[in-house]
Write a protein that holds these residues in place. Structure first.
Motif, PDB file in Angstrom:
ATOM      1  N   VAL A 127       0.837  -1.196   0.000  1.00 25.31           N
ATOM      2  CA  VAL A 127       0.000   0.000   0.000  1.00 25.31           C
ATOM      3  C   VAL A 127       0.876   1.251   0.000  1.00 25.31           C
ATOM      4  O   VAL A 127       0.597   2.230  -0.704  1.00 25.31           O
ATOM      5  CB  VAL A 127      -0.954   0.008   1.219  1.00 25.31           C
ATOM      6  CG1 VAL A 127      -1.737   1.318   1.280  1.00 25.31           C
ATOM      7  CG2 VAL A 127      -1.908  -1.175   1.159  1.00 25.31           C
ATOM      8  N   ALA A 128       1.963   1.213   0.764  1.00 17.28           N
ATOM      9  CA  ALA A 128       2.887   2.345   0.808  1.00 17.28           C
ATOM     10  C   ALA A 128       3.516   2.593  -0.560  1.00 17.28           C
ATOM     11  O   ALA A 128       3.668   3.743  -0.987  1.00 17.28           O
ATOM     12  CB  ALA A 128       3.980   2.097   1.849  1.00 17.28           C
ATOM     13  N   ALA A 129       3.887   1.506  -1.255  1.00 17.26           N
ATOM     14  CA  ALA A 129       4.474   1.666  -2.592  1.00 17.26           C
ATOM     15  C   ALA A 129       3.467   2.292  -3.553  1.00 17.26           C
ATOM     16  O   ALA A 129       3.812   3.177  -4.345  1.00 17.26           O
ATOM     17  CB  ALA A 129       4.948   0.314  -3.118  1.00 17.26           C
ATOM     18  N   ASP A 150       6.437   3.733   6.405  1.00 17.55           N
ATOM     19  CA  ASP A 150       7.603   4.546   6.052  1.00 17.55           C
ATOM     20  C   ASP A 150       8.855   3.709   5.840  1.00 17.55           C
ATOM     21  O   ASP A 150       9.881   4.230   5.405  1.00 17.55           O
ATOM     22  CB  ASP A 150       7.859   5.605   7.133  1.00 17.55           C
ATOM     23  CG  ASP A 150       8.380   5.006   8.431  1.00 17.55           C
ATOM     24  OD1 ASP A 150       7.920   3.902   8.796  1.00 17.55           O
ATOM     25  OD2 ASP A 150       9.236   5.630   9.080  1.00 17.55           O
ATOM     26  N   VAL A 151       8.794   2.411   6.125  1.00 17.29           N
ATOM     27  CA  VAL A 151      10.012   1.583   6.030  1.00 17.29           C
ATOM     28  C   VAL A 151      10.485   1.419   4.581  1.00 17.29           C
ATOM     29  O   VAL A 151      11.627   1.778   4.253  1.00 17.29           O
ATOM     30  CB  VAL A 151       9.803   0.223   6.723  1.00 17.29           C
ATOM     31  CG1 VAL A 151      10.985  -0.707   6.457  1.00 17.29           C
ATOM     32  CG2 VAL A 151       9.622   0.421   8.222  1.00 17.29           C
ATOM     33  N   VAL A 193       5.304  10.664   6.002  1.00 16.28           N
ATOM     34  CA  VAL A 193       4.807  11.561   7.054  1.00 16.28           C
ATOM     35  C   VAL A 193       3.330  11.330   7.362  1.00 16.28           C
ATOM     36  O   VAL A 193       2.935  11.180   8.527  1.00 16.28           O
ATOM     37  CB  VAL A 193       5.047  13.029   6.656  1.00 16.28           C
ATOM     38  CG1 VAL A 193       4.340  13.972   7.626  1.00 16.28           C
ATOM     39  CG2 VAL A 193       6.543  13.324   6.618  1.00 16.28           C
ATOM     40  N   PHE A 194       2.502  11.268   6.329  1.00 15.38           N
ATOM     41  CA  PHE A 194       1.060  11.289   6.553  1.00 15.38           C
ATOM     42  C   PHE A 194       0.470   9.927   6.907  1.00 15.38           C
ATOM     43  O   PHE A 194      -0.741   9.815   7.141  1.00 15.38           O
ATOM     44  CB  PHE A 194       0.353  11.904   5.343  1.00 15.38           C
ATOM     45  CG  PHE A 194       0.709  13.350   5.145  1.00 15.38           C
ATOM     46  CD1 PHE A 194       0.469  14.278   6.153  1.00 15.38           C
ATOM     47  CD2 PHE A 194       1.321  13.786   3.983  1.00 15.38           C
ATOM     48  CE1 PHE A 194       0.803  15.616   5.998  1.00 15.38           C
ATOM     49  CE2 PHE A 194       1.662  15.121   3.809  1.00 15.38           C
ATOM     50  CZ  PHE A 194       1.402  16.043   4.822  1.00 15.38           C
ATOM     51  N   THR A 195       1.301   8.895   6.933  1.00 13.96           N
ATOM     52  CA  THR A 195       0.873   7.627   7.520  1.00 13.96           C
ATOM     53  C   THR A 195       1.421   7.470   8.938  1.00 13.96           C
ATOM     54  O   THR A 195       0.828   6.777   9.766  1.00 13.96           O
ATOM     55  CB  THR A 195       1.337   6.433   6.668  1.00 13.96           C
ATOM     56  OG1 THR A 195       2.770   6.446   6.565  1.00 13.96           O
ATOM     57  CG2 THR A 195       0.732   6.484   5.279  1.00 13.96           C
TER      58      THR A 195
END
Length: 398
Positions: free
Chosen positions: A268-270, A319-320, A283-285
């Motif tokens: 999801v981050a990607a 953020d990882v 930042v926003f997560t």
């Protein structure tokens, strides 16, 4: 096809390593308490572990610019084997401190270790800029899922009780399993092709044109890590044990689902980073996850605390892969191993200080304070990161 092979071996090796870290992070405080040590001493062990990891990680980054990454990864895997065997046979606190400092035990939820800068440098060589974040998301996904399975496996000592094994013997058996996983990881690292460093010159040792960027990132990452050190997985488990009298099996079940949620947050981050950028995703997560942690510290009941911690787990690790991808994107190829090291080491050094402080707060019965301090400091870090780096874009965002 040949280009995919190194990544495949690294993914498998990380899975084995994080599976071991998953159960050791939960079993370690139980083991130390069973040996008669106090919560403060548990915190000091976690501090020693993170401090030792920091020193070994900087060594790996410096050596990685001049030496074959495969050989360094094999050496790290050998150290993992030795660590597991030593933990299984040592009871003396002073010797356990030495093992924590010089070994590979990881009390944190994420993969903070000597392996990281070397694996990052190898992985980044395998992909284009556009595919880099997706690669790191998959790498993190594999590790988090394996860590979740490892957390579930931490219940094994309780499951062995009907067969006549006491809890202490069961935990020691798990430490031997940790050593065996290190051996299997070494066999996988041995399959990585030898690769010459990007440069043989002395300047490859560390940082050149990207020095200032890396130092700024390292300073900010240190603040984040210092905050995270208050709630490394071993200490979060200790908080649940002491605040809500959670059993080992219940803790393993909770950390399994926590790890699963973290794992599926990586892809999801990607995806999110392609739409709003790497820094904004970081930042926003992160900010909502810190708020959830602070609310969990104040939760009056166990179910509410667990729900809030699971919400945090679903957000806090997004953020990882984005952080790893960002660091690799804003430095030159020759600097990548050193950049990964120099941004990881201050994190480990900063994180090394806080577990002992958290242990002292636990000992003084201020059990909620480590979680509150962690959440507040992480929000400050996120705001500073956004202010300092929102205009420095990786190549794929320009």
């Amino acid at each position: 096809m040949q280009q995919i092979r190194p990544a495949t071996f690294l993914f498998a090796a990380r899975a084995l390593r994080d599976m071991g870290d998953g159960f050791v992070a939960i079993l370690l405080p139980v083991y130390l308490l069973a040996l008669g040590f106090a919560p403060l001493q548990v915190g000091i062990i976690a501090t020693a572990s993170l401090l030792g990891s920091a020193l070994m990680t900087i060594a790996a980054g410096l050596l990685g610019a001049r030496h074959d990454h495969r050989q360094l990864l094999l050496a790290a895997a050998s150290l993992m084997v030795a660590t597991g065997v030593a933990l299984a046979v040592v009871h003396d606190y002073a010797l356990l401190l030495v093992i924590a400092f010089a070994g590979t035990i990881n009390p944190s939820a994420g993969s903070v270790s000597v392996f990281v800068p070397l694996e990052h440098a190898v992985l980044t060589r395998e992909v284009t800029d556009a595919a880099r974040t997706k690669m790191f998301a998959r790498y993190s996904l594999v590790g988090a899922l394996a860590g979740a399975v490892g957390a579930l496996a931490s219940a094994t000592p309780d499951l062995l009780a009907p067969a006549g094994f006491d809890q202490l013997t069961g935990i020691k058996a798990m430490f031997v399993l940790y050593a065996f996983l290190g051996l299997l990881g070494g066999l996988l690292y041995a399959r990585i092709p030898q690769r010459r460093p990007a440069s043989d010159s002395g300047t490859a040792s560390a940082l050149g044109p990207s020095r200032n960027i890396v130092f700024k990132l390292a300073a900010l990452f240190s603040l984040d890590a210092f905050a995270g050190g208050f709630v490394v997985q071993s200490l979060l488990a200790l908080w649940l044990f002491e605040t809500f009298d959670l059993s080992l099996s219940e803790a393993g079940f909770f950390f399994f689902w926590s790890g699963v949620l973290s794992a599926f947050s990586f892809p999801v981050a990607a995806w999110l980073s392609r739409h709003i950028g790497l820094i904004n995703t970081m930042v926003f997560t992160h900010i909502p996850s810190s708020i959830a942690l602070m609310l969990a510290a104040l939760a009056p009941t166990l179910p509410l605390a667990l729900v809030l911690l699971l919400i945090r787990a679903a957000l806090s690790q997004m953020d990882v892969p984005t952080r790893s991808s960002y660091v690799m994107a804003v430095v030159t190829e020759a600097e990548r191993a050193a950049a990964a090291s120099f941004t990881s080491v201050p994190r480990s050094l900063a994180a090394a200080a806080s577990p002992a402080l958290a242990g002292a707060l636990f000992a003084a019965s201020f059990r909620a304070w480590p979680l509150l301090i962690c959440g507040a400091l992480k929000i400050i870090y996120d705001l500073l990161l956004l202010m300092q780096f929102r205009h420095l874009k990786p190549p794929e965002e320009r």
